[in-house]
Structures are given as structure tokens and as C-alpha cells.
Design an enzyme around this catalytic site. Structure first.
Site, short mmCIF file in Angstrom:
data_model
loop_
_atom_site.label_atom_id
_atom_site.label_comp_id
_atom_site.label_asym_id
_atom_site.label_seq_id
_atom_site.Cartn_x
_atom_site.Cartn_y
_atom_site.Cartn_z
N GLU A 76 0.88 -1.17 0.00
CA GLU A 76 0.00 0.00 0.00
C GLU A 76 0.92 1.22 0.00
OE1 GLU A 76 -2.96 0.28 3.21
OE2 GLU A 76 -2.71 2.45 3.11
N ARG A 93 1.47 9.87 1.41
CA ARG A 93 2.25 10.68 2.32
C ARG A 93 3.63 10.93 1.73
NH1 ARG A 93 1.06 7.44 7.78
NH2 ARG A 93 -0.36 6.25 6.48
N LYS A 151 -11.18 -0.40 5.89
CA LYS A 151 -10.00 -0.33 6.76
C LYS A 151 -10.54 0.08 8.13
CE LYS A 151 -5.88 2.58 7.29
NZ LYS A 151 -4.66 2.99 6.60
#
Ligand code: 3PG
Length: 321
Positions: free
Chosen positions: A42, A46, A130
Site C-alpha cells: 500500500e 504521504r 479499513k
């Protein structure tokens, strides 16, 4: 569950990549995760170069599932999909991003932490979320509690997961996979690729939870299973338990079987807390199971299965613990 969340389920552990700084690091990390048995990444937004990493991984590592993480805006979702992201993940529920994922057929796993957020996600057709931040939002207890009313939703807990609590999360039936950065930690900065692979392997071992269950000795038809079991029991001062017509257990570790379809000499049985998950993972990494060897209980739940491959003439069986 969507097609992609099924693939994520097969692998079961999702490394969340937050701090690679070059394409070389990206490649080495891909190799390390693959070697550790976790071919999924993943790649979070960021990182400034997230788009480039996703594109590079998709072009060079077709065997790795590549998703985009920390997708906070529609623009990032579009960029990720254009770069080839196979799934999208966000820490919270952004309806615009979920709708976009639905429209372009790229599964989105939005982050939720409460039942109300989960229901909003479900309204958008989401079947796998999630659960973030997992530990802070109630951890295993919260996931188990949500499994009551929301039976058909899969959870990918992320946030605060590590080797000490991984197995507890996998013990929840509604957990599809666990995500986290724990297998990377400082090792990524230090380029300790072997350490990352070792942490991945350890994670897989914890997920599968395999333990030696019992050893089976298979006798020819003219040999007497009861007599052989008696010999073994008296040698070891153990009790015999007759389990089926043609099989005698000496305590719980040794099974004397009159004959068996698999394994000329016998078999080794390993138990796992979740056989279904174990078989999914092993299939995903290339193991093959003997056709027709599966046994199921009355409700259809897988009880046992044999690998295609034998070890020194012994069949290797997996059983539900
Ligand atoms: C994420 O973005 O999913 C989290 O930062 C991962 O949490 P962890 O660092 O506690 O594993």
C-alpha cells in the site's frame, strides 16, 4: 467481498509504505516483501513520489498487488488509478473518493472507526473497510462486536498492529487482512532488507498459526491397526482412543490407520486456527492441494486438506484446530 479485497484476503497482510525516498529503495523493498511472502504494497500519498512508485511497481512487479494509501482527495485517487493502483485505501471515509472508485471499478477500502461510519460506507456499496486506527479505536474487541450486526463486512484493521497482537486480529472471523508499518520500521531507513523479509515471514507464521497436530501411520490391509495401536500405547504408557472404524489414536499425537488414500507410509497433520485462510494464502503463494482431499463439516466449513506434494513418502495434511 469485491474481487480485489478477495485478493488482499488471500495474502492477508498489507505493508503500509510511508517513507521510501528513491526508486532503488522502492525496488529493494518490493524484493524484500516478496522474499518474505507478502507480495502486496500500500503505497501512501504521504510520500511526494507516491505516483511514480506505484507506476514503477506496476510496470516491474506484476506479481505484487499494488494499492494507493492515504488517498485523501479525488485528485489523488485519479492520479493513483492513472498510475495503475489496483486498490485505494484512505484513513477516513471520503464519499467522493469511494464513488470515484466505484465508477472506475477500482476497489476502495475507506477507513472507518465507528458503526455509523461503517453504515455510510455500506450505503456506497463498500463491503470491505479499513478499521483505523485499529488499536486506538477498540482493537480486536471492537471488530468482534461489529461482526454481530455487520455480518457481511470485511475489516482490514490498521494502526498499532505488530507481531504481538497480529494473531489476535486474525482470530476474528471478519478480519480480511491486517495492515501496518511494523514490518518496515527503522529497517527501511537502514536498508536492512533481510530483516524486513524475516519480519514478513514471522508475520505469515503468526497468521497461519501452524502447529504439529499428529502423525499418522498407515498400515497395509492385512495388518491389524488395533494391535499396532496397543503396542504403541503400552510402549509409551498412553491411552488408546478409537476415532473411526479404521483408525486408532494413541493419546492425541499418533494415529494408526488401516489404510489411507494419501501417503503410502502415512501422513503428518498440522493444525491451524483458520484453515480457510491458510489454504487461501498457500494457494496464493503457489502451493497446490490434492484434488478431492478436502473434508468439510456439516455446515460446509473446511476441516482438512492434503498438499499435492509429499515429504519422504508422507502426505502432509492441514487440519482445522
Ligand atoms: C496507516 O496509515 O495505515 C498507518 O499509519 C499504519 O499504522 P501503523 O504505523 O501503526 O502500522
Amino acid at each position: 467481498m469485491g474481487g480485489m479485497s478477495n485478493k488482499i484476503w488471500d495474502i492477508g497482510i498489507v505493508p503500509v509504505i510511508t517513507n521510501i525516498t528513491s526508486m532503488e529503495e522502492c525496488a529493494s523493498l518490493a524484493e524484500a516483501l516478496k522474499a518474505g511472502g507478502i507480495p502486496i504494497m500500500e503505497v501512501t500519498f504521504r510520500m511526494e513520489r507516491a505516483e511514480e512508485y506505484i507506476r514503477y511497481l506496476r510496470e516491474n512487479y506484476p506479481e505484487i498487488l499494488v494499492g494507493a494509501g492515504t488517498v485523501l482527495t479525488l485528485g489523488q485517487a485519479e492520479t493513483a488509478v492513472a498510475a495503475g493502483a489496483q486498490f485505494l485505501v484512505s484513513p477516513g471515509l471520503n464519499k467522493e473518493v469511494v464513488r470515484y472508485g466505484n465508477a472506475v471499478g477500482v476497489e476502495m477500502l475507506p477507513g472507518i472507526a465507528t458503526p455509523s461510519e461503517l453504515e455510510q460506507a455500506m450505503e456506497l456499496g463498500v463491503t470491505c473497510v479499513k478499521f483505523f486506527p485499529a488499536e486506538q479505536a477498540g482493537g480486536v474487541k471492537a471488530i468482534k462486536a461489529m461482526g454481530g450486526p455487520y455480518k457481511n463486512v470485511g475489516f482490514v484493521p490498521t494502526g498499532g498492529i505488530g507481531l504481538t497482537n497480529l494473531a489476535d486480529y486474525f482470530a476474528c472471523e471478519n478480519v480480511v487482512a491486517c495492515g501496518g508499518t511494523y514490518m518496515l520500521g527503522k529497517h527501511l531507513e537502514r536498508h536492512e532488507w533481510d530483516e524486513i523479509s524475516a519480519l514478513c515471514k514471522k508475520s505469515v507464521q503468526l497468521m497461519l498459526g501452524l502447529q504439529l497436530s499428529h502423525v499418522g501411520v498407515c498400515l497395509a490391509e492385512n495388518e491389524d491397526a488395533e494391535a499396532v495401536a496397543c503396542q504403541a500405547a503400552s510402549l509409551l504408557q498412553l491411552e488408546i482412543q478409537k476415532s473411526k472404524a479404521d483408525s486408532y489414536f494413541v493419546d492425541t499425537g499418533l494415529e494408526i490407520v488401516q489404510h489411507t488414500a494419501y501417503g503410502g507410509k502415512g501422513f503428518i497433520a498440522y493444525s491451524t486456527p483458520c484453515l480457510e485462510r491458510t489454504v487461501r494464502y498457500l494457494n496464493a503463494v503457489g502451493s497446490r492441494f490434492r484434488r478431492g482431499s478436502e473434508k468439510r463439516d456439516k455446515s460446509g466449513r473446511l476441516k482438512s486438506i492434503c498438499f499435492e506434494q509429499e515429504i519422504a513418502g508422507l502426505a502432509v495434511q492441514l487440519v482445522q484446530r
